[in-house]
Design an enzyme around this catalytic site. Structure first.
Site, mmCIF file in Angstrom:
data_model
loop_
_atom_site.group_PDB
_atom_site.id
_atom_site.type_symbol
_atom_site.label_atom_id
_atom_site.label_comp_id
_atom_site.label_asym_id
_atom_site.label_seq_id
_atom_site.Cartn_x
_atom_site.Cartn_y
_atom_site.Cartn_z
ATOM 1 N N HIS A 1 44.808 3.342 -17.693
ATOM 2 C CA HIS A 1 45.599 2.297 -17.023
ATOM 3 C C HIS A 1 47.091 2.459 -17.328
ATOM 4 O O HIS A 1 47.927 2.489 -16.413
ATOM 5 C CB HIS A 1 45.114 0.917 -17.487
ATOM 6 C CG HIS A 1 45.838 -0.218 -16.841
ATOM 7 N ND1 HIS A 1 45.393 -0.815 -15.688
ATOM 8 C CD2 HIS A 1 46.990 -0.865 -17.186
ATOM 9 C CE1 HIS A 1 46.241 -1.773 -15.333
ATOM 10 N NE2 HIS A 1 47.206 -1.826 -16.234
ATOM 11 N N GLU A 2 47.403 2.563 -18.606
ATOM 12 C CA GLU A 2 48.809 2.673 -19.008
ATOM 13 C C GLU A 2 49.413 4.011 -18.573
ATOM 14 O O GLU A 2 50.609 4.100 -18.300
ATOM 15 C CB GLU A 2 48.950 2.492 -20.518
ATOM 16 C CG GLU A 2 48.485 1.140 -21.047
ATOM 17 C CD GLU A 2 49.200 -0.036 -20.395
ATOM 18 O OE1 GLU A 2 50.345 0.142 -19.916
ATOM 19 O OE2 GLU A 2 48.612 -1.136 -20.352
ATOM 20 N N HIS B 1 50.950 3.619 -15.133
ATOM 21 C CA HIS B 1 52.288 3.014 -15.202
ATOM 22 C C HIS B 1 53.317 4.031 -15.707
ATOM 23 O O HIS B 1 54.410 4.164 -15.148
ATOM 24 C CB HIS B 1 52.278 1.810 -16.156
ATOM 25 C CG HIS B 1 51.472 0.640 -15.670
ATOM 26 N ND1 HIS B 1 51.569 0.148 -14.388
ATOM 27 C CD2 HIS B 1 50.577 -0.153 -16.311
ATOM 28 C CE1 HIS B 1 50.763 -0.893 -14.255
ATOM 29 N NE2 HIS B 1 50.143 -1.093 -15.406
#
Length: 334
Positions: free
Chosen positions: A17-18, A21
């Protein structure tokens, strides 16, 4: 050992997920101060243009960007990028989780085989057998409604409530229509005595990975709607689990085998991706909503301090909810 597997899996899903980003921030020229996996005190870090760190609690992670929650006029500031660039950075986290779900499902279907709408076996003296359905028949539609997956067939038969159904079948290139009356089995479901043909190929596995991810996404959206309206069967507190509950679920799956762990991992990854798109403060969906408002206002930015305050309030509410869910997890465990 199973607890370690659970923590590593949870950490991997957060990392994915990170990473979304982080990569899109880099692509769009935003300065990333820190890329952290975990929360709390630092256990390990290495500093380059970005500080990469591992923190004590494996229950989250974050990407800290220049100008993300404060005003900054730096050309590498998040706030100085276009609405589309900022939206891509925010959306990338949930998107990576959804893609990761599909990637996990592909080897799962390669191992267990992918169910198809082609019949592998027709049980003798069952409703389908008596009606003239044969092994190798390809079911295209039921009562005129196209079926794409084996689950579609099961659902259509079960929804018949024992009434006649019309099967549209392709038999060696020849179209046929056969009427069958389902009968109730010992489990209370309506069946006609057919079994799927299982395929093990990369193409069918990829197709099933996408179809399964889409079907699960629709189920999650329905569940989220029930959360909002308070109509969740069994109540909200009994239907939602926190990090402790997730780790316990993965630990139990690890006792059975790697395929179970991968399946649970796919479900968790999809959950994280979809829930983060909910338009609530402190979630990625809330930040995307702020950008939409900015676009509607003709590009006039919302006061960063006000936006930060909204996110803080949302995060506080989220943390309180997480404490409550963790408390319920502890009660369930003990």
């Amino acid at each position: 050992m199973t607890i370690i597997v659970a923590i590593l899996l949870f950490g991997l899903i957060v990392f994915i997920h990170e990473l979304g980003h982080f990569l899109f921030a880099k692509i769009n020229g935003v300065k990333v101060h820190e890329f952290a996996i975990g929360m709390g005190p630092k256990l390990f870090s290495i500093k380059k243009d970005t500080e990469y760190s591992i923190r004590l609690l494996p229950l989250g992670g974050f990407v800290s960007m220049e100008g993300e929650d404060e005003e900054s006029k730096s050309p590498r500031s998040f706030g100085e990028k276009s609405i589309l660039q900022r939206a891509s950075i925010i959306f990338a986290g949930p998107f990576f989780n959804i893609v990761f779900t599909i990637i996990l499902f592909i080897p799962i279907f390669m191992f267990i085989g992918a169910q198809t709408t082609t019949l592998g076996n027709v049980i003798e003296n069952g409703p389908a057998y008596d009606a003239g359905v044969k092994s190798g028949d390809f079911i295209e539609a039921i009562d005129g409604k196209k079926v794409d997956t084996w689950q579609d067939i099961i659902l259509s038969l079960n929804n018949s409530d024992g009434s006649e159904v019309k099967l549209s079948i392709d038999r060696n290139g020849e179209d046929k229509e056969i009427t069958v009356t389902p009968e109730k089995n010992d489990e209370g479901r309506y069946v006609i005595g057919i079994e799927t043909k299982v395929e093990r190929s990369i193409f069918s596995s990829i197709k099933n990975a996408f179809v399964t991810t889409w079907d699960m996404t629709k189920q999650m959206v329905i569940f989220l709607g029930q959360l909002v309206t308070g109509t969740v069967p069994g109540g909200v507190s009994n239907s939602v689990t926190g990090p402790l509950g997730v780790i316990n679920i993965v630990s139990e799956a690890a006792k059975v085998g790697i395929i179970n762990v991968m399946y649970i991992g796919a479900v968790i990854s999809l959950n994280l991706g979809i829930i983060n798109l909910v338009p609530l403060p402190a979630l990625d969906g809330g930040r995307l909503l702020m950008l939409l408002i900015e676009a509607i206002r003709g590009g006039r930015k919302i006061d960063p301090n006000k936006e930060a305050m909204i996110n803080i309030v949302g995060l506080s509410a989220l943390m309180l909810f997480m404490v409550f869910i963790t408390y319920k997890d502890i009660l369930r465990l003990f």
